[in-house]
Design an enzyme around this catalytic site. Sequence first.
Site: not given
Ligand code: NDP
Ligand code: 8X3
Length: 252
Positions: A140, A153
């Site tokens: 991120s 985070y």
């Molecule tokens: P979502 O919440 O839409 O998706 C998160 C995914 O992670 C889900 O499929 C969830 O599946 C899975 N997950 C969460 N916790 C667990 C767990 N304990 N065990 C297994 N699976 C888990 O978020 P994003 O798609 O945005 O996030 C995906 C990645 O991108 C993350 O690593 C996030 O930190 C990163 N990210 C996101 C950003 C944003 O602004 N959205 C920006 C930068 C990075 P389920 O609940 O079915 O287990």
């Molecule tokens: C997710 C983006 O800026 O909310 O990693 O941390 S931010």
Amino acid sequence: MTKKTAFITGATSGIGQATARLFADHGIDLVITGRRQERLNAMKEELSTKVKVETLNFDVRDRAAVFAAITGLSEDWKSAINILVNNAGNAHGLASFQDADLDDFDAMIDINVKGLLYVSKAVLPFLMKNKQAHIVNIASIAGKQVYPNGNIYNASKFAVDAISQAMRIDLLNEGVKVTNIAPGLVETEFSLVRFKGNEEKANATYDGLEPLVAEDIADSIYYSISQPDHVQIADLLILPKAQASARDYKRN
Ligand code: NDP
Ligand code: 8X3
């Protein structure tokens, strides 16, 4: 050209789900994981018309469950998987270090860092045997710059960034490429999880600006894994036009 087969964690939502769909459009067989079985079933039904799909249900925090699920894959999958997308993760809470809940700290370290390590160690033996292997870690901008109340985070994503660098060095002689992808604001279920289901707070994250969508990041993941074998995309930072840093946004 070597056939691509990918293992994607967190494919039930957001970036992981969009990546699974894009990979399937490109004929990449898939092992997809998450905890919400009904969503895994729906993804399998949707994507099985295009590619082979296996689903695994485990919580990445549960080391024994991670290893049981992954070592239990059939030999066909084990001898095919050559891409790992470490995507599962979330933020839990947005509070000052002094006010934050220790359970949220545990969740972020256990899921975003330790979960990624468990999955990587379980999948790596297949990657090291199979041809043209590649690990893509979803970090991120929060892993490049700290912002107010982001604290643990941020720490968890700085760890992912460091793990990507370390993997790239240690896997150099194994022929496994490592890509670190650092998105800015992407509208997914991320903020709903961060704010524990509070839709008003979650929606406010994106007020007055156009965030990225999950498909934007899926595109960059696909770009990274579809380069010629000699090209290693090491690190990508991808921001919405309306974002300049982890704390600078242009809102209307
Ligand atoms: P979502 O919440 O839409 O998706 C998160 C995914 O992670 C889900 O499929 C969830 O599946 C899975 N997950 C969460 N916790 C667990 C767990 N304990 N065990 C297994 N699976 C888990 O978020 P994003 O798609 O945005 O996030 C995906 C990645 O991108 C993350 O690593 C996030 O930190 C990163 N990210 C996101 C950003 C944003 O602004 N959205 C920006 C930068 C990075 P389920 O609940 O079915 O287990
Ligand atoms: C997710 C983006 O800026 O909310 O990693 O941390 S931010």
